[in-house]
Write a protein that holds these residues in place. Sequence first.
Motif, PDB file in Angstrom:
ATOM      1  N   THR A   1       0.895  -1.453   0.156  1.00 48.56           N
ATOM      2  CA  THR A   1      -0.576  -0.303  -0.017  1.00 48.56           C
ATOM      3  C   THR A   1       0.934   1.200  -0.187  1.00 48.56           C
ATOM      4  O   THR A   1       0.612   2.109  -0.697  1.00 48.56           O
ATOM      5  CB  THR A   1      -1.454  -0.304   1.279  1.00 48.56           C
ATOM      6  N   GLY A   2       2.237   1.421   0.586  1.00 47.07           N
ATOM      7  CA  GLY A   2       2.630   2.872   0.794  1.00 47.07           C
ATOM      8  C   GLY A   2       3.603   2.560  -0.808  1.00 47.07           C
ATOM      9  O   GLY A   2       3.461   4.153  -1.058  1.00 47.07           O
TER      10      GLY A   2
ATOM     11  N   PHE B   1      -6.720   7.940  -1.962  1.00 44.67           N
ATOM     12  CA  PHE B   1      -7.504   7.591  -0.668  1.00 44.67           C
ATOM     13  C   PHE B   1      -8.661   6.140  -1.027  1.00 44.67           C
ATOM     14  O   PHE B   1      -8.511   5.303  -1.062  1.00 44.67           O
ATOM     15  CB  PHE B   1      -9.002   8.415  -1.774  1.00 44.67           C
ATOM     16  N   ILE B   2      -7.852   5.375  -2.539  1.00 48.07           N
ATOM     17  CA  ILE B   2      -8.970   4.370  -2.711  1.00 48.07           C
ATOM     18  C   ILE B   2      -7.817   3.293  -2.281  1.00 48.07           C
ATOM     19  O   ILE B   2      -8.101   2.366  -1.777  1.00 48.07           O
ATOM     20  CB  ILE B   2      -8.811   4.431  -4.332  1.00 48.07           C
ATOM     21  N   ALA B   3      -6.646   3.643  -1.973  1.00 45.32           N
ATOM     22  CA  ALA B   3      -5.660   2.332  -1.345  1.00 45.32           C
ATOM     23  C   ALA B   3      -5.757   2.529  -0.040  1.00 45.32           C
ATOM     24  O   ALA B   3      -5.863   1.121   0.594  1.00 45.32           O
ATOM     25  CB  ALA B   3      -4.230   2.387  -2.135  1.00 45.32           C
ATOM     26  N   LEU B   4      -6.149   3.768   0.753  1.00 41.17           N
ATOM     27  CA  LEU B   4      -6.032   3.726   1.411  1.00 41.17           C
ATOM     28  C   LEU B   4      -7.339   3.115   2.102  1.00 41.17           C
ATOM     29  O   LEU B   4      -6.803   2.890   2.771  1.00 41.17           O
ATOM     30  CB  LEU B   4      -5.466   5.219   1.971  1.00 41.17           C
ATOM     31  N   PHE B   5      -8.012   3.124   1.989  1.00 40.62           N
ATOM     32  CA  PHE B   5      -9.594   3.459   2.090  1.00 40.62           C
ATOM     33  C   PHE B   5      -9.698   1.405   2.140  1.00 40.62           C
ATOM     34  O   PHE B   5      -9.874   1.199   3.812  1.00 40.62           O
ATOM     35  CB  PHE B   5     -10.896   3.604   0.378  1.00 40.62           C
ATOM     36  N   HIS B   6      -9.142   0.756   1.255  1.00 41.86           N
ATOM     37  CA  HIS B   6      -9.444  -1.142   0.760  1.00 41.86           C
ATOM     38  C   HIS B   6      -7.724  -1.301   2.316  1.00 41.86           C
ATOM     39  O   HIS B   6      -8.562  -2.491   2.272  1.00 41.86           O
ATOM     40  CB  HIS B   6      -8.475  -1.201  -0.055  1.00 41.86           C
ATOM     41  N   TYR B   7      -6.847  -0.510   2.206  1.00 40.24           N
ATOM     42  CA  TYR B   7      -6.076  -0.835   3.265  1.00 40.24           C
ATOM     43  C   TYR B   7      -6.687  -0.689   4.920  1.00 40.24           C
ATOM     44  O   TYR B   7      -6.582  -1.478   5.763  1.00 40.24           O
ATOM     45  CB  TYR B   7      -4.979  -0.149   3.281  1.00 40.24           C
TER      46      TYR B   7
END
Length: 221
Positions: A158-159, A210-216
């Motif tokens: 994710t990072g 935002f999408i990546a952090l949302f799912h993480y």
Amino acid sequence: MGGFLKSSVARKFAMALSGLFLVLFLAQHFTINLTSVISPDVFNEISHFMGTNFLVQALLQPILIFGVCFHFIMGFVLEIRNRRSRSINYVRFNGSANSSWMSRNMIYSGLVILAFLGLHFYDFWFPEIVHKYIQSHPEDATRYYGELVAKFESPVRTGLYVLSFIFLMLHLIHGFSSSFQSVGFNNKYSKGLRGFTVAFAIVIPLGFIFIALFHYINNVQ
């Protein structure tokens, strides 16, 4: 085509056109991915259509891959020629005096984006090819959302996605507006277009982050 691309102006024009094409794809890709935070069913439906539609797979996908390869190869060619030109024509070149940091380092942000595309292909495109054409699994219109979410279980991955989108933002802030200049767009609307390209360059990468952090975050809860 080879003779056409020997001209410096022609190379910049071709580079700009390929960049504008990839920006259109980026906007489409973002729109599809955004549905994953709104409705998994809608995301599955759109992804299944894109993954099984003959025109998308047989026509648009090869064009996209060609566009990506062409854009990066042309970028490297222009960078090499620019460096050679500066070393010949200038005893001392002070790039910061007449250009922004982003314009002077497009090659480096481009390399980070290229590395990210390798990761993205490894995460999604290659598994898709294996799933459909090597393992020959039956069609499953509900698998796409789960496969997407699973990629954001790792904080490291994710990072890497977040960092890559930051570099994409830096690349687009200069590259998007420069593409219009390279194709000769220079009139009373240029200032407004510059504002739009900067807004696009910031909003779209932030949207992907935002999408990546949302799912993480949903994965760790």
